[in-house]
Design an enzyme around this catalytic site. Sequence first.
Site, PDB file in Angstrom:
ATOM      1  N   GLN A  26      -7.807  -5.330   9.762  1.00 39.87           N
ATOM      2  CA  GLN A  26      -6.771  -4.913  10.706  1.00 39.87           C
ATOM      3  C   GLN A  26      -7.243  -3.763  11.599  1.00 39.87           C
ATOM      4  O   GLN A  26      -6.434  -3.000  12.119  1.00 39.87           O
ATOM      5  CB  GLN A  26      -5.500  -4.502   9.963  1.00 39.87           C
ATOM      6  CG  GLN A  26      -4.835  -5.644   9.210  1.00 39.87           C
ATOM      7  CD  GLN A  26      -3.483  -5.258   8.632  1.00 39.87           C
ATOM      8  OE1 GLN A  26      -2.509  -5.088   9.342  1.00 39.87           O
ATOM      9  NE2 GLN A  26      -3.437  -5.114   7.321  1.00 39.87           N
ATOM     10  N   LYS A  78       0.816  -1.215   0.000  1.00 44.65           N
ATOM     11  CA  LYS A  78       0.000   0.000   0.000  1.00 44.65           C
ATOM     12  C   LYS A  78       0.848   1.262   0.000  1.00 44.65           C
ATOM     13  O   LYS A  78       0.477   2.253  -0.632  1.00 44.65           O
ATOM     14  CB  LYS A  78      -0.954   0.000   1.186  1.00 44.65           C
ATOM     15  CG  LYS A  78      -0.309   0.067   2.560  1.00 44.65           C
ATOM     16  CD  LYS A  78      -1.357  -0.017   3.654  1.00 44.65           C
ATOM     17  CE  LYS A  78      -0.746  -0.005   5.047  1.00 44.65           C
ATOM     18  NZ  LYS A  78      -0.057   1.243   5.368  1.00 44.65           N
ATOM     19  N   THR A  79       1.994   1.246   0.708  1.00 51.32           N
ATOM     20  CA  THR A  79       2.849   2.439   0.713  1.00 51.32           C
ATOM     21  C   THR A  79       3.395   2.702  -0.679  1.00 51.32           C
ATOM     22  O   THR A  79       3.454   3.858  -1.131  1.00 51.32           O
ATOM     23  CB  THR A  79       4.005   2.275   1.721  1.00 51.32           C
ATOM     24  OG1 THR A  79       3.470   1.985   3.010  1.00 51.32           O
ATOM     25  CG2 THR A  79       4.830   3.548   1.804  1.00 51.32           C
ATOM     26  N   ASP A 120      -3.854   7.168   5.183  1.00 50.80           N
ATOM     27  CA  ASP A 120      -3.425   5.788   5.368  1.00 50.80           C
ATOM     28  C   ASP A 120      -4.047   5.225   6.648  1.00 50.80           C
ATOM     29  O   ASP A 120      -4.442   5.975   7.539  1.00 50.80           O
ATOM     30  CB  ASP A 120      -1.893   5.754   5.464  1.00 50.80           C
ATOM     31  CG  ASP A 120      -1.338   4.349   5.274  1.00 50.80           C
ATOM     32  OD1 ASP A 120      -2.116   3.448   4.917  1.00 50.80           O
ATOM     33  OD2 ASP A 120      -0.118   4.160   5.488  1.00 50.80           O
ATOM     34  N   GLU A 121      -4.125   3.905   6.743  1.00 50.70           N
ATOM     35  CA  GLU A 121      -4.657   3.216   7.933  1.00 50.70           C
ATOM     36  C   GLU A 121      -6.043   3.763   8.321  1.00 50.70           C
ATOM     37  O   GLU A 121      -6.339   4.019   9.486  1.00 50.70           O
ATOM     38  CB  GLU A 121      -3.686   3.360   9.120  1.00 50.70           C
ATOM     39  CG  GLU A 121      -2.275   2.888   8.847  1.00 50.70           C
ATOM     40  CD  GLU A 121      -2.152   1.368   8.730  1.00 50.70           C
ATOM     41  OE1 GLU A 121      -3.177   0.675   8.830  1.00 50.70           O
ATOM     42  OE2 GLU A 121      -1.027   0.878   8.542  1.00 50.70           O
ATOM     43  N   ARG A 124       2.387 -10.523  10.507  1.00 48.71           N
ATOM     44  CA  ARG A 124       3.673  -9.840  10.742  1.00 48.71           C
ATOM     45  C   ARG A 124       4.835 -10.717  10.291  1.00 48.71           C
ATOM     46  O   ARG A 124       5.949 -10.214  10.079  1.00 48.71           O
ATOM     47  CB  ARG A 124       3.876  -9.515  12.232  1.00 48.71           C
ATOM     48  CG  ARG A 124       2.878  -8.576  12.896  1.00 48.71           C
ATOM     49  CD  ARG A 124       2.621  -7.337  12.092  1.00 48.71           C
ATOM     50  NE  ARG A 124       1.457  -7.525  11.248  1.00 48.71           N
ATOM     51  CZ  ARG A 124       1.172  -6.764  10.187  1.00 48.71           C
ATOM     52  NH1 ARG A 124       1.976  -5.789   9.838  1.00 48.71           N
ATOM     53  NH2 ARG A 124       0.101  -6.977   9.458  1.00 48.71           N
TER      54      ARG A 124
END
Length: 753
Positions: free
Chosen positions: A261, A43-44, A230-231, A612
């Site tokens: 998430q 996504k970044t 973002d997020e 993770r």
Amino acid sequence: MQTLGMDREQIAAQFDRLNEPQKQAVRCTEGPLLILAGAGSGKTTVLIQRIAHILESGLCEPYEILAITFTNKAAGELKDRIERMIGPRGSDVWASTFHSFCARILRREIEQIGYRRDFSIYATDDSVRVIKDAMRRMEIDEKTISPKMILHLISRSKDARISAGEYLKENGDNYFNRCVQRVFEAYVTELKDANALDFDDIILKTVELLEQFDEVRLKYGGRFKYIMVDEYQDTNPLQYRLISLLSSVRRNICVVGDDDQSIYKFRGATIENILSFEDNFPGAKTIRLEQNYRSTENILEAANAVIQYNKGRKGKRLWTSAGSGDKVYLNKLANEYEESLFVADTILDAVARDKASYKDFAVLYRTNAQSNSIERAFVKCGIAYKVIGGMRFYDRKEIRDILSYLHLIQNHSDNLRLKRIINEPKRSIGARTVSRIEDLAAANGVGMFDIIDHAEHFPDLSRSLSALKQFAALIRHLETFRDTAPLSALVSELYTASGYVQMLIAENTEEAKDRLANLQEFLSTVTAYEQDGGSISLSSFLEEISLMTDIDQLEDGDDRVVLMTLHSAKGLEFDTVFMVGVEEGIFPGLQSMGDEAEIEEERRLMYVGITRAKKHLYILHCAQRMIYGKTGYYQPSRFIRELPAENIEKLYEDRAATREAFAKAPAFRVPAYRKSGANAAATSTVGTFRAEKTGDTYTVGMRVSHKTFGEGVIIALREMGNDTLLEIEFTDHETGKKTVKKVMANFARLTIL
């Protein structure tokens, strides 16, 4: 050195490497856009490419783009990558956290709602102190009502736009709520009088500005042609309101998030913001990013299998082309001691056999209380580690003292910080004098510093007049440095003029020496801050420090195993992850039982933990565990039962480690799981080692001194990852008894004799 950026062909080549959904997200520039980005889906990279595409297409200037993230670390990474791609003009993109962005607006506009621009920002501990003071004045017993609970309720009220005056109406009239309301009202008044904001106020006051003043909303809403968040799944109702106000002018709002998430409900975040995006922003387009570039197929299948049990989700399935990799390891152990030793042994095995580094490993747990046994095992086994969520550098007493001086220099109304340092170092200004000053300030409607600065006009202060005038003169003197000298010069002068450094030197204890070293580290931070940003203001420096999070302190080059809660781990990745304590009653916790919404949040947390891991994932549970001082028997978590059998490898090895065996374990254990003959050289004795952290070189036969064990001789050195285990024979001067201790070279703080 200035970043030149890429040329058009290089940018095009980067774009060509994107998968098709990523390309769609980059090209979709106009109108509302929801990018549902699964864990590890790049996504970044998509955000960077989208910004580059907008700028290369000439749709706007860099300063007309706002990109909001949740941590300073993420904002810094975003900005760095933008500059590497498009060159120096990328620095003009507004990339920041919610709080940093809002603080930037408030520094320019807050006078319109009755505050001065030099406002202070109170951290959580500062807010708790204000609440405790209010409770003491009102004679509300802290044992009956927790100050932290009151702060939590105030925070939730602010998020919901409920004022102190509306608290009872919204929550019901009873003794508890009446106490909360009284403290709430006093808290708001105290912060306003101190020209201070807490974290919630930073966003709340910005929203108030945008709502009350159309010219402010049009100014910033019109300035940003493109807004990206973002997020987004972690936003709360107040942050949603901020975003909707800013995007109301141009409507080019792009949010990136993953409903699977959403794990911060306890902080006020609501999953409804992302689930209802299309309803809140009519005409929105949704693009799913499901290809994962982080984890192996077995890990992703485990994550997919668990999260599909949730009903409140939009739905997606992660996949990868990276291959199946190792299966997810599942192990049941007798107790937390076996669990800890299994983790330690497995890490030591990988370091010795595979030349892994400590920083490749993370241990994740549901609650901080679970770290104790892990830390004990790591200390015994000589494993370097770092706990995220422990005491931050900026929370240490000496650093908070110095920051309080700086806050007072910046904002004379900051009574809270003034009370912290008025007698630090000792100035013969007692608690009774401070109380009189506080009363006089309240009676005269001014700050405490104003009373101190004019102490000669108040007979009640005559006995302390000399000390008070000296303190006021110190602050005025330091102000001249603030206005005329670099920030590092101000800090250096503060160390000397305040007498703080001389106080620690006079103490001449090991603790004082450590505190002096921390002050030197703080000055180095300030100097580096200047080198990065050139001429910077005290207010901007204090603002950045105030808004820093635990994760911002995680150094990429720090070669230690990371221990942290599952909540802290989101956004990070490690080659190997250990999830410990995956048991009913712990994960999910007892407080979640019977509430399906809470269980779904816990399941999302499990999903975050699984994703993770890049290469290896260990899921551990115990039959018996002591936690919070009580021993209990536990069943495996329901989330373990939801794992797909075909992607799991059960270890279930019988091991004899009990509490007694753990207590008697030597300082260093040869891993029980190390295969014979595997990299024997990795633990062989070597003759010389240079500790990177201190620059000292150690050799066998060298005499050294340790502050706890005394003087000794190095008898062996053993390589362990990027460090070396030193075996040192110490001699007790009184008894002549010799003992061998084992310490890590980079962390032992030895003195060479």
